[in-house]
Motif scaffolding. Structure first.
Motif, PDB file in Angstrom:
ATOM      1  N   PHE A 107      -3.891   7.273   6.594  1.00  0.00           N
ATOM      2  CA  PHE A 107      -3.014   7.547   5.443  1.00  0.00           C
ATOM      3  C   PHE A 107      -3.158   8.994   4.992  1.00  0.00           C
ATOM      4  O   PHE A 107      -4.049   9.705   5.444  1.00  0.00           O
ATOM      5  N   ILE A 108      -2.265   9.368   4.063  1.00  0.00           N
ATOM      6  CA  ILE A 108      -2.442  10.681   3.434  1.00  0.00           C
ATOM      7  C   ILE A 108      -3.352  10.497   2.234  1.00  0.00           C
ATOM      8  O   ILE A 108      -3.041   9.735   1.307  1.00  0.00           O
ATOM      9  N   VAL A 109      -4.454  11.169   2.242  1.00  0.00           N
ATOM     10  CA  VAL A 109      -5.471  10.931   1.223  1.00  0.00           C
ATOM     11  C   VAL A 109      -5.741  12.201   0.436  1.00  0.00           C
ATOM     12  O   VAL A 109      -5.807  13.291   0.994  1.00  0.00           O
ATOM     13  N   GLN A 133       6.630   5.186   4.042  1.00  0.00           N
ATOM     14  CA  GLN A 133       7.760   4.623   3.304  1.00  0.00           C
ATOM     15  C   GLN A 133       7.719   3.098   3.242  1.00  0.00           C
ATOM     16  O   GLN A 133       7.911   2.499   2.206  1.00  0.00           O
ATOM     17  N   ASN A 134       7.428   2.470   4.410  1.00  0.00           N
ATOM     18  CA  ASN A 134       7.488   1.012   4.462  1.00  0.00           C
ATOM     19  C   ASN A 134       6.102   0.368   4.406  1.00  0.00           C
ATOM     20  O   ASN A 134       5.958  -0.835   4.570  1.00  0.00           O
ATOM     21  N   GLY A 135       5.078   1.182   4.268  1.00  0.00           N
ATOM     22  CA  GLY A 135       3.712   0.661   4.277  1.00  0.00           C
ATOM     23  C   GLY A 135       3.493  -0.359   3.185  1.00  0.00           C
ATOM     24  O   GLY A 135       3.996  -0.211   2.069  1.00  0.00           O
ATOM     25  N   SER A 136       2.770  -1.429   3.468  1.00  0.00           N
ATOM     26  CA  SER A 136       2.592  -2.451   2.453  1.00  0.00           C
ATOM     27  C   SER A 136       1.235  -2.282   1.785  1.00  0.00           C
ATOM     28  O   SER A 136       0.268  -1.844   2.416  1.00  0.00           O
ATOM     29  N   GLN A 172      12.669   5.099  -8.022  1.00  0.00           N
ATOM     30  CA  GLN A 172      13.219   6.087  -7.113  1.00  0.00           C
ATOM     31  C   GLN A 172      12.222   7.241  -6.888  1.00  0.00           C
ATOM     32  O   GLN A 172      12.163   7.818  -5.825  1.00  0.00           O
ATOM     33  N   TYR A 173      11.455   7.532  -7.903  1.00  0.00           N
ATOM     34  CA  TYR A 173      10.552   8.678  -7.812  1.00  0.00           C
ATOM     35  C   TYR A 173       9.144   8.316  -7.379  1.00  0.00           C
ATOM     36  O   TYR A 173       8.303   9.166  -7.191  1.00  0.00           O
ATOM     37  N   LYS A 174       8.886   7.014  -7.232  1.00  0.00           N
ATOM     38  CA  LYS A 174       7.513   6.670  -6.831  1.00  0.00           C
ATOM     39  C   LYS A 174       7.328   6.997  -5.351  1.00  0.00           C
ATOM     40  O   LYS A 174       8.284   7.004  -4.559  1.00  0.00           O
ATOM     41  N   THR A 175       6.090   7.291  -4.991  1.00  0.00           N
ATOM     42  CA  THR A 175       5.849   7.792  -3.634  1.00  0.00           C
ATOM     43  C   THR A 175       5.061   6.824  -2.793  1.00  0.00           C
ATOM     44  O   THR A 175       4.524   7.181  -1.757  1.00  0.00           O
ATOM     45  N   ASN A 176       4.970   5.551  -3.273  1.00  0.00           N
ATOM     46  CA  ASN A 176       4.152   4.573  -2.553  1.00  0.00           C
ATOM     47  C   ASN A 176       2.702   5.031  -2.454  1.00  0.00           C
ATOM     48  O   ASN A 176       2.066   4.929  -1.429  1.00  0.00           O
ATOM     49  N   THR A 177       2.235   5.572  -3.563  1.00  0.00           N
ATOM     50  CA  THR A 177       0.865   6.066  -3.609  1.00  0.00           C
ATOM     51  C   THR A 177       0.031   5.138  -4.469  1.00  0.00           C
ATOM     52  O   THR A 177       0.515   4.608  -5.473  1.00  0.00           O
ATOM     53  N   PHE A 178      -1.235   4.901  -4.048  1.00  0.00           N
ATOM     54  CA  PHE A 178      -2.114   4.020  -4.806  1.00  0.00           C
ATOM     55  C   PHE A 178      -3.365   4.749  -5.191  1.00  0.00           C
ATOM     56  O   PHE A 178      -3.885   5.572  -4.438  1.00  0.00           O
ATOM     57  N   GLU A 179      -3.832   4.432  -6.403  1.00  0.00           N
ATOM     58  CA  GLU A 179      -5.076   4.995  -6.883  1.00  0.00           C
ATOM     59  C   GLU A 179      -6.163   3.979  -6.561  1.00  0.00           C
ATOM     60  O   GLU A 179      -6.034   2.815  -6.939  1.00  0.00           O
ATOM     61  N   VAL A 180      -7.180   4.434  -5.871  1.00  0.00           N
ATOM     62  CA  VAL A 180      -8.163   3.479  -5.344  1.00  0.00           C
ATOM     63  C   VAL A 180      -9.569   3.880  -5.747  1.00  0.00           C
ATOM     64  O   VAL A 180      -9.934   5.051  -5.712  1.00  0.00           O
ATOM     65  N   GLY A 181     -10.358   2.894  -6.169  1.00  0.00           N
ATOM     66  CA  GLY A 181     -11.780   3.107  -6.401  1.00  0.00           C
ATOM     67  C   GLY A 181     -12.569   2.199  -5.470  1.00  0.00           C
ATOM     68  O   GLY A 181     -12.305   1.002  -5.397  1.00  0.00           O
TER      69      GLY A 181
END
Lengths: 437, 308
Positions: B248-250, B270-273, B222-231
């Protein structure tokens, strides 16, 4: 689940095994007896010293009343001036010099008697001298007024008033003495018991708070069970200590009297004097008989039953308050403000007991205070030997027990809230608020 | 009955001060339940209500479907935050006393205690006085006494405070072992890492109110924001970053790797894959790191408390 026996057992064992408790139990009677022995011994030494008193009787009419006794030797001086006599007496290091100047009538001589000494003389010596001189001078005075002394002596009548109440029970001064002893001892015992073991209960509640075990315990038992367990356990430890004190004290007392051959009757209290006064003219056998009869005349059954009832309820009443104080504070130093209202009625009851009850056991004040719950245990215990109607005892006991129940309820409330409060020094107003939690 | 313990709209106030305001929680059987909240939120009061130390003003508590009653004392083991032992009593005697207060017969208490003492390697403390032990040692004994009567429900208020890391680990393993043997555990703590490790359910109290509760995984979802950590290893980091920010929001990310790549947090809609992002990234360079950012309990805690 009833854990009361378990709690009582733990409280009792921890108290009894405590090193300072053991030391106090053994040491107290030893110290007490040692002190009493010391005082008795010292006053014996003091009395053993022979006093030399020189008498310069210029009138020549009184000197022959001074007969040497075991501890007082009189040295009659003749034909010497007062100043010369003073020098001589001082050189001889006598106790003092009694000077009686010449007189014309016995009434005038009273101004002419003086006692000279290095240090101020003891009251008993002076009053002894005064008594001797008074007797002689009275006799002389009577002779001077041409009264027949032998007639007076032969017609003197000595009486003892027999005291009897309307039911035909006889009383005497001896009876009063025993009533005083029984009443005073039980009242005072209760007072001491409350102060010593009430404090012990309070400390053990505080200890539970400071060691932070309290919450662990009351997640298993109800606070009121814990409180009652503590009170009963500590009281049993107290009874044990008292019993040991009495037995040990008795044994030591007997031993000391036998070994050192000290006459403890030299430490006389007013009560003992009263006793001796009432016995002065009977021999030892009748003394014992009279004593036993006097004890038998006491309302013994009533006394014993009332002693237990009032002692236990009075003690429980006060100890639940002590437990509540312990629960309300964090450390012993914070207890002062709450101690005062507890000690006040207690001290008051002892004062009322020792002054008013002895004077007038059935007076208004004595009766009133034997009904007020916080003073009734002590005052009633002191009154009962003098004969208190059963209805009064029952009413007083009912009031006492009702108050006890209310107090326990009140103490348990404070206890329940207080044991979980840390780091706060509560005011009276806060305590009242806790009632509502 | 799936819940071992249910607290139904419990309220409690001390005078003017409300400590619990209509709090309800449900603790599933066999779970480890974390009761979280800042200081003064009402956690300890709630635990005291569950232990029948404090009576609630309104509301009720069910244990195993039954309203709380005196007989439930033996079903609960409670290690309070303010805990101690009688200083002048011997360890064994004291443990026996506390065990018997929980209703254990003498012989059984003795046998169990010896077993526990042996397992925790504290057997030779039996005749020592508490005042001779260190704080950590005393804590171990408190722990044993709490769990000795094998209650259905174990309640620990800050169980690890006062333990060194080695002993804290021993206790943690013991708690997990008890859980596997069927016990239900309630935890109250500030230490979020232990919540992360142990709890499967949490409830968050704040200013006398429950503001969050549920399964830990559900809450995290519920609290995740669909955020990814990327290298990303790329020749032209500035340009890549710029083109990414258009879609995206970076924001810059901080994590440790062996290389010197471009590190970014990328938040999808929200729906981004994630596949879409990944394939976009592979076109820009070598992806060395790709992880979904899962909010820690700590983050959730701070975020919810602040937003209230």
């Amino acid at each position: 689940m009833n854990h009361l026996p378990l709690i009582i057992k733990r409280e009792y064992l921890t108290k009894v095994r405590n090193k300072s408790f053991i030391i106090m139990t053994v040491l107290s009677p030893i110290i007490m007896i040692a002190l009493v022995t010391l005082v008795a011994y010292l006053s014996q030494i003091n009395n053993d010293k022979v006093r030399h008193i020189s008498v310069l009787d210029t009138s020549g009419l009184v000197y022959d009343v001074f007969e040497d006794s075991e501890f007082t030797k009189y040295n009659i001086i003749n034909n010497m001036s007062l100043d010369a006599a003073k020098v001589v007496v001082k050189e001889q290091e006598d106790y003092g010099l009694l000077h009686i100047s010449a007189f014309d009538t016995p009434e005038n001589i009273t101004k002419g008697i003086a006692f000279y000494s290095e240090e101020s003389a003891s009251i008993s010596v002076i009053s002894d001298l005064e008594m001797k001189i008074e007797r002689r001078l009275t006799d002389l005075n009577l002779i001077a007024k041409e009264v027949d002394i032998s007639l007076i002596k032969s017609s003197t009548i000595d009486i003892t008033i027999k005291q009897e109440n309307f039911d035909g029970e006889r009383t005497s001064k001896l009876d009063s003495f025993f009533k005083l002893i029984f009443g005073g001892a039980s009242g005072y015992l209760l007072f001491m018991f409350i102060i010593i073991y009430g404090n012990m209960i309070m400390r053990s509640v505080i200890e539970e708070k400071t060691s932070r075990i309290i919450e662990v315990i009351i997640s298993s038992v109800k606070p009121i069970q814990l409180m009652l367990g503590k009170i009963i356990g500590t009281s049993l430890a107290g009874v044990t200590q008292f019993a040991i004190w009495i037995i040990l004290g008795g044994v030591l007392f007997t031993l000391v009297t036998l070994i050192f051959d000290i006459d403890l009757s030299q430490l006389q209290t007013p009560q003992q004097q009263l006793l001796q006064q009432s016995l002065s003219d009977s021999d030892i056998n009748t003394q014992v008989e009279l004593g036993l009869a006097a004890i038998q005349r006491l309302p013994l059954v009533n006394l014993i039953i009332a002693f237990f009832l009032f002692f236990i309820s009075g003690y429980l009443l006060y100890s639940s308050l002590y437990a509540a104080i312990g629960a309300a504070v964090d450390s012993e130093t914070d207890t002062q403000q709450f101690m005062f209202p507890i000690l006040m009625p207690l001290i008051l009851s002892v004062y009322v007991g020792f002054f008013t009850v002895i004077e007038d056991p059935h007076g208004t004040i004595s009766t009133l205070f034997s009904f007020i719950p916080f003073t009734s245990p002590v005052v009633m215990l002191m009154r009962i030997p003098f004969g208190v109607p059963i209805w009064q005892q029952v009413v007083s006991l009912i009031i006492l027990i009702t108050t006890f129940i209310v107090t326990v309820w009140f103490a348990a409330k404070i206890y329940r809230v207080g044991i979980l409060m840390y780091g706060k020094k509560p005011s009276y107003r806060e305590l009242l608020k806790w009632m509502k939690y | 009955m799936n819940n071992l313990l249910e607290v139904h709209s419990v309220s409690k106030s001390f005078g003017e001060h409300t400590v619990l305001n209509n709090v309800s929680i449900a603790v599933p059987k066999g779970s480890v339940f974390g009761l979280l909240g800042p200081n003064g939120a009402g956690k300890t009061t709630l635990l005291r209500v569950i232990n029948q130390i404090t009576m609630p003003d309104t509301g009720h508590v069910l244990l195993d479907g039954e309203p709380l009653k005196n007989a439930h004392i033996k079903d609960i083991g409670y290690l309070p935050e303010e805990r101690g032992l009688y200083k002048t009593m011997k360890v064994g005697e004291q443990a026996m006393y506390l065990a018997q207060l929980k209703g254990m017969p003498k012989a059984e208490a003795k046998k169990k205690l010896h077993e526990w003492f042996e397992r925790l390697e504290i057997g030779d403390w039996w005749n020592k006085k508490i005042q001779e032990l260190s704080k950590g040692m005393a804590q171990k004994i408190q722990f044993v006494v709490t769990v000795l009567h094998e209650p259905k429900l174990l309640i620990f208020d800050e169980p690890f405070s006062g333990f060194d890391p080695i002993n804290a680990n021993i206790i943690k393993d013991e708690i997990l072992r008890l859980k596997n043997e069927g016990a239900t555990v309630i935890f109250s703590t500030h230490r979020m890492e232990s919540v992360e490790e142990l709890c499967d359910h949490i409830a968050l109290l704040h200013q006398s109110n429950k503001i969050l509760d549920g399964n830990l995984i559900d809450i995290k979802k519920q609290y995740k924001t669909n955020t990814f950590e990327v290298g990303l290893n790329t020749d032209n980091p500035e340009q890549v970053r710029k083109s990414l920010s258009e879609r995206f929001i970076v924001s810059p990310a901080e994590f440790r790797t062996l290389g010197n790549e471009l590190k970014l947090n990328i938040k999808l809609s929200q729906n981004g894959s994630s596949n879409e992002l990944l394939s976009y990234l592979t076109g820009k360079g070598d992806v060395s790191h790709f992880v979904e950012v899962i909010p820690s309990v700590n983050d959730i805690f701070i975020k919810t408390v602040k937003s209230n």
